[in-house]
Design a protein around this motif. Structure first.
Motif, PDB file in Angstrom:
ATOM      1  N   ARG A  18       7.137  -2.973  -1.266  1.00 47.13           N
ATOM      2  CA  ARG A  18       6.705  -1.580  -1.143  1.00 47.13           C
ATOM      3  C   ARG A  18       7.909  -0.662  -1.315  1.00 47.13           C
ATOM      4  O   ARG A  18       9.028  -0.995  -0.895  1.00 47.13           O
TER       5      ARG A  18
ATOM      6  N   SER B 121      -0.341  -6.993   2.532  1.00 45.48           N
ATOM      7  CA  SER B 121      -0.619  -6.336   1.248  1.00 45.48           C
ATOM      8  C   SER B 121       0.297  -6.854   0.153  1.00 45.48           C
ATOM      9  O   SER B 121      -0.160  -7.190  -0.949  1.00 45.48           O
TER      10      SER B 121
ATOM     11  N   THR C  15      -0.933  -9.283  -2.885  1.00 42.09           N
ATOM     12  CA  THR C  15      -0.751  -8.811  -4.262  1.00 42.09           C
ATOM     13  C   THR C  15       0.079  -9.792  -5.067  1.00 42.09           C
ATOM     14  O   THR C  15      -0.198 -10.038  -6.259  1.00 42.09           O
TER      15      THR C  15
ATOM     16  N   TRP D   9      -2.646  -2.142 -12.363  1.00 39.92           N
ATOM     17  CA  TRP D   9      -3.565  -2.283 -11.230  1.00 39.92           C
ATOM     18  C   TRP D   9      -3.521  -1.049 -10.333  1.00 39.92           C
ATOM     19  O   TRP D   9      -4.560  -0.562  -9.890  1.00 39.92           O
ATOM     20  N   GLN D  10      -2.319  -0.552 -10.104  1.00 36.99           N
ATOM     21  CA  GLN D  10      -2.181   0.608  -9.223  1.00 36.99           C
ATOM     22  C   GLN D  10      -2.704   1.880  -9.884  1.00 36.99           C
ATOM     23  O   GLN D  10      -3.284   2.750  -9.222  1.00 36.99           O
TER      24      GLN D  10
ATOM     25  N   ALA E 263      -6.292   2.029  -9.535  1.00 34.95           N
ATOM     26  CA  ALA E 263      -6.688   2.395  -8.172  1.00 34.95           C
ATOM     27  C   ALA E 263      -6.408   3.858  -7.860  1.00 34.95           C
ATOM     28  O   ALA E 263      -6.644   4.309  -6.739  1.00 34.95           O
TER      29      ALA E 263
ATOM     30  N   ALA F 290      -3.262   5.520  -8.557  1.00 36.92           N
ATOM     31  CA  ALA F 290      -1.865   5.844  -8.273  1.00 36.92           C
ATOM     32  C   ALA F 290      -1.322   6.814  -9.314  1.00 36.92           C
ATOM     33  O   ALA F 290      -1.801   6.875 -10.456  1.00 36.92           O
TER      34      ALA F 290
ATOM     35  N   TYR G 256       4.667   4.459  -7.957  1.00 35.23           N
ATOM     36  CA  TYR G 256       3.839   3.317  -7.602  1.00 35.23           C
ATOM     37  C   TYR G 256       4.245   2.832  -6.217  1.00 35.23           C
ATOM     38  O   TYR G 256       5.429   2.701  -5.913  1.00 35.23           O
TER      39      TYR G 256
ATOM     40  N   ARG H 108       6.114  -2.442  -6.291  1.00 32.25           N
ATOM     41  CA  ARG H 108       6.876  -2.733  -7.498  1.00 32.25           C
ATOM     42  C   ARG H 108       7.391  -4.164  -7.439  1.00 32.25           C
ATOM     43  O   ARG H 108       7.378  -4.806  -6.393  1.00 32.25           O
TER      44      ARG H 108
END
Length: 222
Positions: free
Chosen positions: A49, A59, A63, A139-140, A143, A145, A150, A153
């Motif tokens: 993150r 998370s 992922t 993907w982000q 969703a 983002a 982001y 990463r």
């Protein structure tokens, strides 16, 4: 069947022995001794993150598992190959446990690429990691983002400076190959010996004179 019978069967069928040695030993020798070298590039990446790169969460771990699994199919391999990489790669989660009971409690992904030359393996690694970053970003974006930021990463954790040649383990392979050849030679010679013995018995039965018919009983006179 005794060892003496086995050796006799082998010496009685030299062509069978020669065929087995050529059929199995030839390709086996090529694979273990003459096959071209293969090089491997190795890297470890992690899903982190932004601003919390040393903190592991469910998370980031989840992922990382999804990202690693998403590259283990033919479609992804074709995409990587079309982007200039190679389809011969391995992307798996770092296993902190054992093969019987795997443990994936950290978002580390182990990445390996293979090629017949060191430079190709290194290039394939660059292309593959870039494709993983692009997929994680897509993907982000799907969703919602922001394109400029982001939440997750892909971070490089470790990597080999240069690709290394994959060990061939030629001695172990040669020992296994020799044992296999011996087993197949023995089995083939014994089977050939039994087939030949059966054929000889059949030919002897065919050549044997037919048994004379039993004498006919005299007909009683009236």
């Amino acid at each position: 069947m005794t060892i003496r019978h086995i050796f006799r069967a082998i010496f009685r069928h030299p062509l069978v022995v020669l065929f087995v040695i050529v059929a199995i030993g030839g390709p086996g020798f090529y694979v273990t001794e003459l096959a071209p070298a293969s090089y491997q590039a190795h890297s470890v990446v992690s899903v982190v993150r932004q601003g919390e790169e040393t903190k592991f969460t469910s998370s980031t771990i989840g992922t990382a598992e999804l990202l690693a699994a998403s590259f283990d199919d033919d479609r992804s391999r074709d995409e990587v190959a079309r982007a200039g990489g190679r389809a011969d790669y391995r992307v798996v989660m770092d296993n902190q446990g054992s093969e019987e009971v795997p443990t994936h409690d950290q978002p580390y992904i182990v990445v390996d690429t293979f090629a017949p030359a060191a430079a190709e393996a290194e290039k394939a690694m660059t292309v593959l990691v870039r494709a993983m970053r692009v997929r994680l970003a897509s993907w982000q974006m799907s969703a919602g983002a922001d394109d400029d930021y982001y939440l997750l990463r892909l971070k490089n954790v470790a990597s080999t400076r240069k690709a290394v040649e994959v060990p061939r383990h030629t001695k172990q392979a040669a020992a296994v190959l020799a044992l296999l050849v011996v087993m197949v030679v023995v089995k083939s010679a014994v089977v050939a010996d039994r087939v030949l013995a059966s054929r000889r018995s059949w030919l002897r039965l065919r050549r044997a004179p037919a048994a004379a018919p039993p004498p006919r009983a005299p007909v009683p006179s009236r």
